[in-house]
Design a protein around this motif. Structure first.
Motif, PDB file in Angstrom:
ATOM      1  N   SER A   1      66.959 -17.590  45.434  1.00  0.00           N
ATOM      2  CA  SER A   1      66.801 -18.547  44.350  1.00  0.00           C
ATOM      3  C   SER A   1      67.893 -19.627  44.413  1.00  0.00           C
ATOM      4  O   SER A   1      67.628 -20.819  44.235  1.00  0.00           O
ATOM      5  CB  SER A   1      66.830 -17.763  43.040  1.00  0.00           C
TER       6      SER A   1
ATOM      7  N   HIS B   1      59.071 -22.628  52.688  1.00  0.00           N
ATOM      8  CA  HIS B   1      60.207 -21.684  52.733  1.00  0.00           C
ATOM      9  C   HIS B   1      61.153 -21.923  53.907  1.00  0.00           C
ATOM     10  O   HIS B   1      61.539 -20.987  54.605  1.00  0.00           O
ATOM     11  CB  HIS B   1      59.691 -20.245  52.759  1.00  0.00           C
TER      12      HIS B   1
ATOM     13  N   TYR C   1      64.247 -22.335  54.187  1.00  0.00           N
ATOM     14  CA  TYR C   1      65.608 -22.080  53.723  1.00  0.00           C
ATOM     15  C   TYR C   1      65.791 -20.568  53.796  1.00  0.00           C
ATOM     16  O   TYR C   1      64.852 -19.859  54.152  1.00  0.00           O
ATOM     17  CB  TYR C   1      65.819 -22.616  52.292  1.00  0.00           C
TER      18      TYR C   1
ATOM     19  N   SER D   1      65.170 -17.676  52.668  1.00  0.00           N
ATOM     20  CA  SER D   1      64.330 -17.148  51.584  1.00  0.00           C
ATOM     21  C   SER D   1      64.041 -15.664  51.774  1.00  0.00           C
ATOM     22  O   SER D   1      63.043 -15.161  51.269  1.00  0.00           O
ATOM     23  CB  SER D   1      63.016 -17.936  51.535  1.00  0.00           C
ATOM     24  N   ARG D   2      64.913 -14.980  52.492  1.00  0.00           N
ATOM     25  CA  ARG D   2      64.672 -13.549  52.727  1.00  0.00           C
ATOM     26  C   ARG D   2      64.490 -12.800  51.408  1.00  0.00           C
ATOM     27  O   ARG D   2      65.197 -13.074  50.440  1.00  0.00           O
ATOM     28  CB  ARG D   2      65.844 -12.931  53.496  1.00  0.00           C
ATOM     29  N   VAL D   3      63.551 -11.880  51.427  1.00  0.00           N
ATOM     30  CA  VAL D   3      63.230 -11.170  50.187  1.00  0.00           C
ATOM     31  C   VAL D   3      64.347 -10.194  49.820  1.00  0.00           C
ATOM     32  O   VAL D   3      65.166  -9.827  50.669  1.00  0.00           O
ATOM     33  CB  VAL D   3      61.876 -10.419  50.302  1.00  0.00           C
ATOM     34  N   GLU D   4      64.348  -9.788  48.572  1.00  0.00           N
ATOM     35  CA  GLU D   4      65.444  -8.977  48.049  1.00  0.00           C
ATOM     36  C   GLU D   4      65.593  -7.651  48.792  1.00  0.00           C
ATOM     37  O   GLU D   4      66.711  -7.199  49.047  1.00  0.00           O
ATOM     38  CB  GLU D   4      65.206  -8.732  46.558  1.00  0.00           C
ATOM     39  N   SER D   5      64.466  -7.033  49.161  1.00  0.00           N
ATOM     40  CA  SER D   5      64.559  -5.728  49.823  1.00  0.00           C
ATOM     41  C   SER D   5      65.264  -5.847  51.176  1.00  0.00           C
ATOM     42  O   SER D   5      66.041  -4.983  51.566  1.00  0.00           O
ATOM     43  CB  SER D   5      63.178  -5.105  49.999  1.00  0.00           C
ATOM     44  N   GLU D   6      65.008  -6.938  51.873  1.00  0.00           N
ATOM     45  CA  GLU D   6      65.663  -7.137  53.164  1.00  0.00           C
ATOM     46  C   GLU D   6      67.168  -7.360  52.969  1.00  0.00           C
ATOM     47  O   GLU D   6      67.991  -6.847  53.721  1.00  0.00           O
ATOM     48  CB  GLU D   6      65.025  -8.327  53.897  1.00  0.00           C
TER      49      GLU D   6
ATOM     50  N   GLY E   1      70.770 -10.446  45.517  1.00  0.00           N
ATOM     51  CA  GLY E   1      69.340 -10.672  45.286  1.00  0.00           C
ATOM     52  C   GLY E   1      69.042 -12.055  44.745  1.00  0.00           C
ATOM     53  O   GLY E   1      67.910 -12.522  44.800  1.00  0.00           O
TER      54      GLY E   1
END
Lengths: 498, 410
Positions: free
Chosen positions: B148, B171, B173, B175-180, B144
């Protein structure tokens, strides 16, 4: 692909240039390919899902139109609606509905079904609720005899997938959008200018205003117990602006991108915070969804012509469905229902009780905005427990926060501490110097002034009427805001997850 | 107005605006570099100045994750990190460490972009990189914190500063979100095969099957901590390395880059908690605990794969995989985290690792008399300010695991 990602700003000009380089007759094919690429960029499986919905609805509408007996017309309409809702249920609500049941366990431990549970739990297909509703409206319109079905399934696929409005609306009607997609159109400088303005304005609201606010709001919601009452009020207020500028910004970007291709999408917002009542608010907020609910749920169940009880039932049904539409979470159902209750309260109690009192417009606007802001606590919270915790904090129900409230007015210090305490995932490190982040407050103020105080027209039309020098100063200011002060953390559009 | 005229107008309009915006961006880059860039570095990429400083002023740069500085507050009477210990053994060389929790080869590769091209502006000659096997697994790859990390790494570049700022705001880079990322991690555990023909006793095809089976196997009689621990070991170590693994590609890219820049590169393999890994999957027979190999054989396979790749790439390797102080009987007690697999060591292991690296850099045998003198010298320095006690061990998990194995097999 998201509108606030660099890839989109490479994708858009390439699609536009090729679109107008191709012969007029096949341009729509290119637009369809681009739209599927746009959607499949996340996950190719998602594009497959949209294809299934499109083909099913195209075929059902064709059968609705061809059937002579009303019973068959009804059958095919309900067949389309139920298959659409079934797909929506599986990919959006299944995990929520199953909870931690034995069935959920066995489905997750079966390789052929586990991926669906995983998707539902962690990555709902982007915009599935938007295109499903758009496609349903087409079948119902054909059933009602308002529209003639499209003969070519591939052309119908473009109506469902047109990329500017695919993932977060506006939810367009077949009669408005379909014709525009296939009209003969040569590029016009005026459309290009207006489209460009909308794109810049939308990007400013999303990247410079909403994304920066999101950092503050996320920090608070990651650990609300750490903060004072005043911080809770600030976070609640800022979330109202965040969700508005996020979605309004998206809608402007969608309109701007569509206009480059000569297509005018409907307005999704019309200065909602000047609304004087909750019913008026919903005529100004997410207009395409509100009108969808009006036409396909509220009026069919009786509307406002069959007495007060029926109207109240219709309102609650609409807002319950709206809550469910927003997300597979009980907090969203509470959000919808609370809006419904406030709608009825405002319409039947407040309006009558204060009919003889002259309350200033400003106070009525303030009341409406306040109601909306309060219900957004449900919208933003992860669980009902968190919502109730935040409500009790806001009104200091258990007296736990009274001390900190007197000690700490809304200072950036609180957020600063949180910035250090929580993982950098939750908030940008910019929080650590929030007091120095004058820009965030400036952008919010400018966003609000542009949007709500220049009353006669939308800000982008107002820009066009300004002298060239002032206009360009504004453009460059917005460009600087986006490029130098854009939010650091990737916050996908709030409505993108619906 | 005809269509051609309109197109000409559009072109004129477009080109003129493009020129204005390009000129503006050029000016903006100048303003940003001068007035805003440093502030942004402080906010979004705080380590960058330290990295630049390390490459400019240190002869040896140690790249690693939290293992370098994993001070054990319960048992350590010494706080020196691995790189600090190396410095004690090599007092004539300047050594700087760039280490942080969650750092991995993908980030190190981007950090290397900050090495000045001009040789006269850099002092660095040797890069030491700690290779942590777990960093190649799904938990680390889909961590996760990765968005960052990648955001910080945007600034490890020689590109115009404004461009890095734009990439961050838009974005550009990972930057996939944590849920994904969580979904991808679960998908990996569920779908990636972990069984090889050469493995014996391994009944499971995926990590997910194994974890599910553990749930059933344990029932209610096993302490929660042990259940959690065994599940965590499977999640962290039950994966099979191959050339397509992202981290392997990153390591290869580091090797290529260092070759290109004429830098001496040294990998050292960090010892995992192999003792606990075998204890957790062992069995009890006739009064004896038989060490299990269902998980350690996967770990050993991955270790051999790493060694084979490193040899193929021609990069020197210090092999601490089975370091006696970390892997021998009951040596799991020397790890700081007793209930979760990490490479957080007490001072004994940290010093042991540092000795093997120092001996390699000095070109002497670790057991030689020459190095023995060095050790004595370091002992003397350590005792000047501290009273090191090398005997204290973590008492936590041993007894529990023994009890559990007995309970499971009786």
């Amino acid at each position: 692909m998201l509108f606030n990602a660099l890839e989109f700003w490479i994708f858009l000009p390439v699609v536009w240039l090729l679109y107008f380089s191709l012969p007029g007759k096949i341009r729509w094919v290119w637009l369809l390919c681009a739209s599927y690429f746009f959607y499949g960029f996340w996950k190719i499986e998602f594009a497959g899902l949209m294809l299934i919905t499109s083909i099913m609805d195209w075929y059902s509408a064709k059968r609705v139109y061809a059937s002579e007996k009303i019973i068959w017309k009804r059958f095919w309409m309900w067949f389309a609606i139920s298959t659409d809702l079934f797909i929506l249920f599986i990919f959006k609500y299944f995990d929520f509905a199953l909870g931690k049941s034995d069935l959920a366990y066995s489905l997750y431990h079966n390789n052929s079904t586990a991926w669906i549970i995983e998707l539902g739990k962690y990555t709902i297909p982007a915009g599935i609720s938007f295109y499903t509703f758009q496609s349903i409206s087409y079948v119902v319109d054909v059933y009602r005899g308002d529209e003639v079905p499209e003969k070519n399934p591939i052309k119908f696929m473009l109506f469902v997938s047109f990329f500017p409005q695919l993932v977060a609306g506006p939810i367009e009607r077949f009669g408005r959008l379909h014709q525009q997609l296939f009209q003969k159109y040569s590029p016009k400088l005026e459309d290009l200018k207006n489209g460009g303005r909308l794109l810049l304005y939308g990007l400013f609201l999303k990247v410079a205003v909403a994304d920066n606010l999101a950092g503050i709001v996320d920090t608070f919601y990651a650990n609300p117990d750490n903060y004072s009452i005043s911080s809770a009020w600030l976070a609640t207020l800022l979330f109202t602006f965040q969700v508005y500028y996020d979605f309004f910004g998206y809608s402007l970007l969608a309109q701007g991108a569509a206009l480059l291709f000569g297509i005018k999408l409907m307005d999704n917002f019309n200065k909602p915070f000047i609304a004087q009542s909750v019913p008026e608010f919903w005529h100004r907020w997410h207009i395409s969804l509100s009108t969808w609910f009006r036409d396909y749920i509220f009026i069919p169940v009786g509307g406002n012509k069959k007495g007060t009880t029926r109207l109240a039932f219709g309102v609650i049904l609409v807002f319950f469905t709206s809550g469910l539409w927003h997300g597979a979470n009980s907090t969203m159902i509470y959000f919808g229902l609370s809006q419904g209750v406030l709608y009825l309260f405002d319409r039947f109690i407040l309006k009558k009780t204060f009919a003889n009192f002259k309350i200033g417009i400003f106070f009525r606007q303030l009341k409406t905005g306040f109601f909306f802001m309060m219900t957004l606590v449900f919208f933003r919270s992860q669980s009902i427990d968190q919502s109730t915790g935040i409500y009790s904090m806001l009104f200091d129900i258990n007296g736990k926060h009274a001390k900190t409230a007197s000690e700490t007015i809304v200072t950036t210090y609180n957020f600063d501490e949180a910035g250090k305490a929580i993982s950098s995932n939750y908030g940008p490190k910019v929080l650590e110097n929030l007091s120095a982040e004058f820009a965030i407050w400036l952008f919010l103020l400018i966003g609000f002034l542009l949007d709500h105080l220049i009353m006669k027209s939308r800000a982008d039309s107002w820009f066009a009427s300004l002298p060239v020098l002032i206009r360009w100063v504004i453009y460059l200011f917005m460009l600087v805001a986006v490029l130098l002060f854009g939010g650091a953390v990737n916050h996908p559009f709030v409505y993108f997850q619906f | 107005m005809s269509r051609n005229n309109e197109i000409q107008n559009i072109l004129k309009w477009f080109v003129s605006r493009l020129i204005i915006i390009a000129a503006f961006l050029f000016l903006l880059n100048f303003i940003y570099s001068r007035y805003f860039f440093d502030a942004d570095i402080k906010k979004f990429s705080r380590v960058k100045p330290n990295i630049e400083d390390a490459f400019k002023n240190a002869e040896i740069v140690y790249l690693g994750e939290s293992s370098n500085t994993s001070f054990n507050p319960w048992t350590d009477t010494l706080s020196q990190s691995i790189s600090d210990f190396i410095q004690l053994y090599l007092p004539d060389s300047s050594i700087t460490a760039i280490t942080h929790e969650g750092y991995h080869p993908g980030l190190f590769r981007q950090m290397l972009n900050l090495i000045p091209s001009d040789k006269s502006k850099r002092k660095v000659k040797t890069i030491i990189l700690g290779v942590n096997m777990r960093t190649c697994g799904p938990s680390a790859i889909f961590s996760g914190n990765e968005a960052s990390n990648q955001r910080e790494a945007l600034f490890y570049s020689q590109r115009p500063p404004l461009l890095s700022r734009i990439f961050m705001g838009l974005h550009f880079y990972d930057s996939r979100v944590e849920s994904e990322r969580t979904r991808m991690k679960f998908q990996w555990w569920r779908t990636q095969p972990i069984n090889k023909e050469s493995f014996s006793n391994l009944k499971y095809n995926t990590a997910f099957e194994w974890i599910t089976e553990l749930d059933k196997l344990y029932g209610d009689s096993i302490p929660e901590e042990i259940k959690y621990m065994a599940s965590a070991y499977v999640k962290e170590f039950a994966f099979v390395l191959d050339e397509n693994n992202q981290r392997i590609q990153d390591l290869k890219s580091i090797v290529d880059y260092c070759n290109q820049k004429n830098l001496k590169l040294l990998f050292h393999i960090l010892p995992p908690n192999r003792f606990h890994a075998s204890m957790l999957f062992s069995y009890y027979e006739e009064g004896l605990i038989k060490m299990g190999n269902s998980l350690t054989q996967i770990m050993d396979y991955n270790y051999q794969f790493l060694m084979k790749e490193f040899t193929k790439w021609g990069v020197p390797v210090i092999d601490n995989y089975k370091l006696e102080s970390a892997s021998g009987e009951n040596k799991g007690a020397r790890f700081t985290d007793q209930w979760y697999p990490t490479e957080h060591y007490d001072a004994v292991i940290r010093r042991d690792i540092a000795e093997s690296i120092s001996a390699f850099l000095l070109g002497v045998d670790k057991e030689s008399s020459e190095f023995f003198l060095k050790k004595k010298n370091v002992d003397f320095k350590l005792k000047q300010n501290n009273f090191p006690n090398w005997e204290i061990e973590m008492p936590l998990s041993h007894d529990n695991i023994y009890q559990w194995v007995r309970a499971l097999t009786n």
